[in-house]
Design a protein around this motif. Sequence first.
Motif, PDB file in Angstrom:
ATOM      1  N   GLN B 195      58.130  25.581 -49.986  1.00  0.00           N
ATOM      2  CA  GLN B 195      56.938  26.416 -50.115  1.00  0.00           C
ATOM      3  C   GLN B 195      55.979  25.934 -51.206  1.00  0.00           C
ATOM      4  O   GLN B 195      54.768  26.003 -51.013  1.00  0.00           O
ATOM      5  CB  GLN B 195      57.315  27.881 -50.319  1.00  0.00           C
ATOM      6  N   ALA B 196      56.510  25.411 -52.302  1.00  0.00           N
ATOM      7  CA  ALA B 196      55.615  24.929 -53.355  1.00  0.00           C
ATOM      8  C   ALA B 196      54.794  23.738 -52.865  1.00  0.00           C
ATOM      9  O   ALA B 196      53.591  23.658 -53.094  1.00  0.00           O
ATOM     10  CB  ALA B 196      56.416  24.535 -54.583  1.00  0.00           C
ATOM     11  N   HIS B 197      55.458  22.814 -52.156  1.00  0.00           N
ATOM     12  CA  HIS B 197      54.747  21.670 -51.598  1.00  0.00           C
ATOM     13  C   HIS B 197      53.677  22.123 -50.622  1.00  0.00           C
ATOM     14  O   HIS B 197      52.552  21.642 -50.641  1.00  0.00           O
ATOM     15  CB  HIS B 197      55.720  20.747 -50.861  1.00  0.00           C
ATOM     16  N   THR B 202      48.075  22.853 -49.124  1.00  0.00           N
ATOM     17  CA  THR B 202      47.015  23.731 -48.642  1.00  0.00           C
ATOM     18  C   THR B 202      45.838  23.745 -49.623  1.00  0.00           C
ATOM     19  O   THR B 202      44.682  23.669 -49.212  1.00  0.00           O
ATOM     20  CB  THR B 202      47.570  25.151 -48.453  1.00  0.00           C
ATOM     21  N   LEU B 203      46.158  23.807 -50.911  1.00  0.00           N
ATOM     22  CA  LEU B 203      45.087  23.781 -51.911  1.00  0.00           C
ATOM     23  C   LEU B 203      44.327  22.457 -51.865  1.00  0.00           C
ATOM     24  O   LEU B 203      43.096  22.423 -51.953  1.00  0.00           O
ATOM     25  CB  LEU B 203      45.668  23.991 -53.307  1.00  0.00           C
ATOM     26  N   TYR B 204      45.069  21.370 -51.706  1.00  0.00           N
ATOM     27  CA  TYR B 204      44.459  20.049 -51.617  1.00  0.00           C
ATOM     28  C   TYR B 204      43.511  19.996 -50.418  1.00  0.00           C
ATOM     29  O   TYR B 204      42.374  19.514 -50.516  1.00  0.00           O
ATOM     30  CB  TYR B 204      45.558  18.998 -51.498  1.00  0.00           C
ATOM     31  N   ILE B 257      39.995  24.128 -60.619  1.00  0.00           N
ATOM     32  CA  ILE B 257      40.872  25.294 -60.429  1.00  0.00           C
ATOM     33  C   ILE B 257      42.086  24.917 -59.574  1.00  0.00           C
ATOM     34  O   ILE B 257      43.236  25.184 -59.929  1.00  0.00           O
ATOM     35  CB  ILE B 257      40.095  26.448 -59.750  1.00  0.00           C
ATOM     36  N   SER B 258      41.793  24.239 -58.468  1.00  0.00           N
ATOM     37  CA  SER B 258      42.857  23.882 -57.539  1.00  0.00           C
ATOM     38  C   SER B 258      43.857  22.929 -58.194  1.00  0.00           C
ATOM     39  O   SER B 258      45.066  23.043 -58.007  1.00  0.00           O
ATOM     40  CB  SER B 258      42.230  23.264 -56.297  1.00  0.00           C
ATOM     41  N   LYS B 264      50.673  23.766 -61.704  1.00  0.00           N
ATOM     42  CA  LYS B 264      51.600  24.859 -61.994  1.00  0.00           C
ATOM     43  C   LYS B 264      52.666  24.976 -60.904  1.00  0.00           C
ATOM     44  O   LYS B 264      53.811  25.330 -61.167  1.00  0.00           O
ATOM     45  CB  LYS B 264      50.822  26.183 -62.065  1.00  0.00           C
ATOM     46  N   LEU B 265      52.259  24.699 -59.662  1.00  0.00           N
ATOM     47  CA  LEU B 265      53.162  24.862 -58.532  1.00  0.00           C
ATOM     48  C   LEU B 265      54.289  23.843 -58.552  1.00  0.00           C
ATOM     49  O   LEU B 265      55.448  24.180 -58.317  1.00  0.00           O
ATOM     50  CB  LEU B 265      52.384  24.696 -57.221  1.00  0.00           C
TER      51      LEU B 265
END
Lengths: 267, 266
Positions: B195-197, B202-204, B257-258, B264-265
């Motif tokens: 899930q972190a990946h 998704t943010l990328y 921000i991303s 952090k993720l």
Amino acid sequence: MTPSWKSIVAKPKPKKSRWLLVIALFLLYVWAFMGIPYSGLKDTALQVTRSIAEGLFSPDWDYVYLPDGEDLLRGLLSTLYISILGTVISTLLSIPLAFIASVNMSSTKLISGSGKMLLSFIRTFPEIVMAILFIKAVGPGSFAGVLALGLHSVGMLGKLFTDEVEQIDKGPIEALTAAGANRLQILWYAVLPQVLPGFLSYTLYRFEINVRSATILGVIGAGGIGTPLIFALSTRDWDRVGIILLGIIVMITIIDILSGAIRKRLI
Amino acid sequence: MADPKLSLSAARPTPPSRMKHYFTLILLLVLIWLSARGTDSSLQELVQGFPNMLELLREMFPPKWSYLDNILPAMLETIRMALIGTTFGAVLAIPMALLCASNLTRLKWVHYPFRFLLNLIRTIPDLLLAAIFVAIFGLGPVPGILALSVFSLGLIAKLTYEALEAIDQGPLEALTSTGGNWIQIIVYSVIPQIQAHFMSFTLYTFEINIRAAAILGLVGAGGIGHYYEVTLGLLEYEKTSMIILFTLALVICIDVISMKLREKLL
């Protein structure tokens, strides 16, 4: 009766900040969806979709090669030319910039820092906008596309090259310095052999991206296959849209496979 | 008696042949020459056109700050499009990635066709997708969102299935041996690992989609891109530069921000 595992291992409690995040996200999505004008499907949507699907399955094969003038093969070839030349130009520009921007090659942090800033500035500048600017300078056509790709790619290639230069092993440099080599000799015999495979691999990777970009440059009149595609779309010539899309898909797939194979051998 | 010269040359390894390098170089030069001819590139034209470009840049300065009020709604629409497009793409990417990963979908005749489909999706650039969707759905942000969704699906699903194939097999085997069914295996052993990946990918993709959404308007798919055509067509370059500056500011903000969130993720 044996106690259930839930009473033995306490479930981790979710943090309170989690709820805040969920609510914030929820509000964000409400805001996002509220702003989209949903006017229902156009009556013609289904019909057009069917026409495009039909066009994809019954492409206008005659368009592949026309003895005179604009045909698919020439359009694809010009797309390929734009991406090759754009990639070459950006590589030539990126190499000196990468050496300036990398911490271990520049003399001061100020120079490497400003180099990095320049690279990220170029990276955020959309290539289509760059193409618009170059069209104003050299007129519409493939050359404007070449220049736009050449300049825009510097942002990403320069960054990747910089990372590559910063990762090199210091040993060979020290060895050559100890043996009394000058700067040029160090660059040629200690640095270049270490970074060359990476540079080539990244260049090929960027070439793959540039081929994709070159197919859309025609949308604004900067050459390539995009021009006939937009023309076919606006005249609703779906058979031609189909053959052009097929051509693009086939070309990009072949280039990806070729470039991927070469990159695997390089590293 | 052996010839000393001969033994010396036999002991020394011969340097590798350079023929291949020369050959590659010649091939490359021929390609460059062909490309330069095929695209009508000439340095002379660039040098002659350069003053035009400087003139253009001069006219762009100073940017017209008051134009900000006009383009703010379009910019918000751009963000909305990127947000919704990325979300749809990410949701669709989950089943796609599960079906493409060879360690979760072991049937060859399932994951190969899905991978092929994924590669097919990824070959079509986002602006072309948008142009096609505009032809189908008409002008506005809806075709833009659809184009971004398809594009995000391709990117996120590819990154995710590659990450899925690299996960630790241990928890999967443990759950299989205790009799977990397919859904339980996915929920308790795959999702915690991925899930972190997945969020990071998704943010990328969101970062990329913001840039993409900013130009989709050029083909009529909503967002700020439409204003490039408007201002350039009317030769109001100081407004164009305002659009460019605003887009740059937004892109940099979102990137920062991303990037912080992604750090952090992972």
